[in-house]
Design a protein around this motif. Sequence first.
Motif, PDB file in Angstrom:
ATOM      1  N   GLY A   1      11.004  12.681  33.245  1.00  0.00           N
ATOM      2  CA  GLY A   1      12.230  13.062  32.542  1.00  0.00           C
ATOM      3  C   GLY A   1      12.233  12.612  31.090  1.00  0.00           C
ATOM      4  N   LEU A   2      11.812  11.373  30.834  1.00  0.00           N
ATOM      5  CA  LEU A   2      11.750  10.881  29.454  1.00  0.00           C
ATOM      6  C   LEU A   2      10.733  11.674  28.641  1.00  0.00           C
ATOM      7  CD1 LEU A   2      11.938   7.019  30.021  1.00  0.00           C
ATOM      8  CD2 LEU A   2      13.721   8.516  29.112  1.00  0.00           C
ATOM      9  N   GLY A   3       9.607  12.033  29.253  1.00  0.00           N
ATOM     10  CA  GLY A   3       8.617  12.844  28.543  1.00  0.00           C
ATOM     11  C   GLY A   3       9.144  14.222  28.181  1.00  0.00           C
ATOM     12  N   VAL A   4       9.908  14.833  29.107  1.00  0.00           N
ATOM     13  CA  VAL A   4      10.497  16.150  28.818  1.00  0.00           C
ATOM     14  C   VAL A   4      11.501  16.042  27.666  1.00  0.00           C
ATOM     15  CG1 VAL A   4      11.990  17.948  29.758  1.00  0.00           C
ATOM     16  CG2 VAL A   4      10.098  17.065  31.123  1.00  0.00           C
ATOM     17  N   CYS A   5      12.347  15.003  27.681  1.00  0.00           N
ATOM     18  CA  CYS A   5      13.316  14.815  26.590  1.00  0.00           C
ATOM     19  C   CYS A   5      12.607  14.611  25.254  1.00  0.00           C
ATOM     20  CB  CYS A   5      14.227  13.628  26.900  1.00  0.00           C
ATOM     21  SG  CYS A   5      15.351  13.896  28.280  1.00  0.00           S
ATOM     22  N   TRP A   6      11.547  13.844  25.251  1.00  0.00           N
ATOM     23  CA  TRP A   6      10.785  13.618  24.014  1.00  0.00           C
ATOM     24  C   TRP A   6      10.165  14.912  23.514  1.00  0.00           C
ATOM     25  CZ3 TRP A   6       5.242  13.541  23.334  1.00  0.00           C
ATOM     26  CH2 TRP A   6       4.846  13.101  22.064  1.00  0.00           C
ATOM     27  N   LEU A   7       9.633  15.730  24.442  1.00  0.00           N
ATOM     28  CA  LEU A   7       9.033  17.007  24.042  1.00  0.00           C
ATOM     29  C   LEU A   7      10.087  17.965  23.506  1.00  0.00           C
ATOM     30  CD1 LEU A   7       6.275  18.434  24.053  1.00  0.00           C
ATOM     31  CD2 LEU A   7       6.862  19.379  26.284  1.00  0.00           C
ATOM     32  N   VAL A   8      11.269  17.984  24.120  1.00  0.00           N
ATOM     33  CA  VAL A   8      12.361  18.830  23.619  1.00  0.00           C
ATOM     34  C   VAL A   8      12.778  18.381  22.228  1.00  0.00           C
ATOM     35  CG1 VAL A   8      14.780  19.446  23.981  1.00  0.00           C
ATOM     36  CG2 VAL A   8      13.195  19.487  25.902  1.00  0.00           C
ATOM     37  N   TRP A   9      12.837  17.073  21.991  1.00  0.00           N
ATOM     38  CA  TRP A   9      13.199  16.552  20.670  1.00  0.00           C
ATOM     39  C   TRP A   9      12.186  16.976  19.621  1.00  0.00           C
ATOM     40  CZ3 TRP A   9      10.936  12.517  17.626  1.00  0.00           C
ATOM     41  CH2 TRP A   9      11.724  12.130  16.532  1.00  0.00           C
TER      42      TRP A   9
ATOM     43  N   LEU B   1      10.143   5.898  39.686  1.00  0.00           N
ATOM     44  CA  LEU B   1       9.690   5.531  38.354  1.00  0.00           C
ATOM     45  C   LEU B   1       8.887   6.664  37.717  1.00  0.00           C
ATOM     46  CD1 LEU B   1       9.872   3.080  36.464  1.00  0.00           C
ATOM     47  CD2 LEU B   1       7.648   2.344  37.347  1.00  0.00           C
ATOM     48  N   GLN B   2       8.069   7.326  38.511  1.00  0.00           N
ATOM     49  CA  GLN B   2       7.302   8.471  37.996  1.00  0.00           C
ATOM     50  C   GLN B   2       8.220   9.604  37.555  1.00  0.00           C
ATOM     51  OE1 GLN B   2       4.665   9.439  41.213  1.00  0.00           O
ATOM     52  NE2 GLN B   2       3.170   7.844  40.691  1.00  0.00           N
ATOM     53  N   TRP B   3       9.246   9.902  38.363  1.00  0.00           N
ATOM     54  CA  TRP B   3      10.182  10.965  37.985  1.00  0.00           C
ATOM     55  C   TRP B   3      10.951  10.595  36.711  1.00  0.00           C
ATOM     56  CZ3 TRP B   3       9.898  15.738  39.292  1.00  0.00           C
ATOM     57  CH2 TRP B   3       9.392  16.114  40.543  1.00  0.00           C
ATOM     58  N   ALA B   4      11.306   9.318  36.575  1.00  0.00           N
ATOM     59  CA  ALA B   4      11.989   8.882  35.352  1.00  0.00           C
ATOM     60  C   ALA B   4      11.074   9.042  34.137  1.00  0.00           C
ATOM     61  CB  ALA B   4      12.436   7.425  35.493  1.00  0.00           C
ATOM     62  N   ALA B   5       9.787   8.715  34.305  1.00  0.00           N
ATOM     63  CA  ALA B   5       8.835   8.887  33.200  1.00  0.00           C
ATOM     64  C   ALA B   5       8.684  10.359  32.846  1.00  0.00           C
ATOM     65  CB  ALA B   5       7.491   8.284  33.586  1.00  0.00           C
TER      66      ALA B   5
END
Length: 392
Positions: A23-31, A17-21
């Motif tokens: 990953g989602l944070g990295v995608c949001w930052l890239v966006w 769950l931490q790794w998924a969070a």
Amino acid sequence: MEASNSLFEIARFLKRLQWAAVGLGVCWLVWLLAPVLTPFVIAAMLGWLGDPLVDRLQRTGRSRNVAVTLVFTLMALLVLLALLILVPLIERQIATLVESLPRYRDWFIGTALPWVEAKTRLQLTTWFDLDHLIELVRSNWERAGGVATTMLGYLSRSGFAVLALVANVALLPVLAFFFLRDWDVLVARAASLVPRDHLATVSRLARESSDVLGAFLRGQFLVMLVLGVMYGLGLWAVGLDLGLLIGIIAGLFTFVPYLGPASGIILGTIAALVQYGDWQHVAGVLAVFGIGQVIESYWLTPKLVGDRIGLHPVAVIFAVLAGGQLFGFLGMLLALPVAAIANVLLRYAQERYTSSRLYAGEHPTIVLDSYVGAPLAAPGNTPESRREPGEA
């Protein structure tokens, strides 16, 4: 024992769950940072594509700085040569297109729309009448309040966008040079962060991803270049005034499967009908793209690209469109690298799955080593089953 197993499962779930969070944070930052990251991504791709040539020059005895300088100069000269050839050519083609716009408008209103109306029984001519459009805008003018403010805001944003584009273009060669010079250092630092237990697996996957994607991009670029020249010269030989421009567009769109020839056929057919109005020149356009597709399918793509990326054309189209939808132009740049890496990871996951107990089952598979055509012996009727106990 069961309690310890439950705690272990809970801990593993929380870790995932931490790794998924993350990953989602990295995608949001890239966006969020997509406009800023675009020149860095392009420069990194240039550095990655030029690094094998730099390493080859280093193996001949040259220093890293000398090899980087030679490769960077070669890349800059190629870009400059392409600009010197393409910019005047595209400028002349666009000027021809602007001069031909009245003919295209007359053909669209006088020929295309009546034909569509006759086939579909829809009244479309009214909506493309200039007086009708002016009256429609005038009748809805009050409803479009704040148009001036919106336009001024758009113009100001466009001005900032142009300045940002100029800054990115000026920054691109600087970033490309540093990525090219320090690429091996960056790779070594990234490798130093990988857990030692997984270093061999990560190195193998990274090497496979780099080989697959590098070969595909270099081969696909050559295919785009050859097809663009071939389509442009072919349409020019047919006699189209905009043949070179249409050929360049079709060559560029070849990066997305089926989009290049489809767009070229549509644009070439319209240009032939507007300029000549006969089916002989349309047949010439179809012949140019037909020959181009045969050459691409049976010679260019097998020789220059092959099956190096291992992605179905539908997957390539989806990756490009999804990347553009999620992250804009940056997403389109990252679409194929991410798709190629995902494909390598999926192959690795399939390899692990077919070697796992889940796939093979709890009991070992029994393989019967029999010659071809031998009848299958019934249970209890084999030579071994007919032997007496203790018989050799």
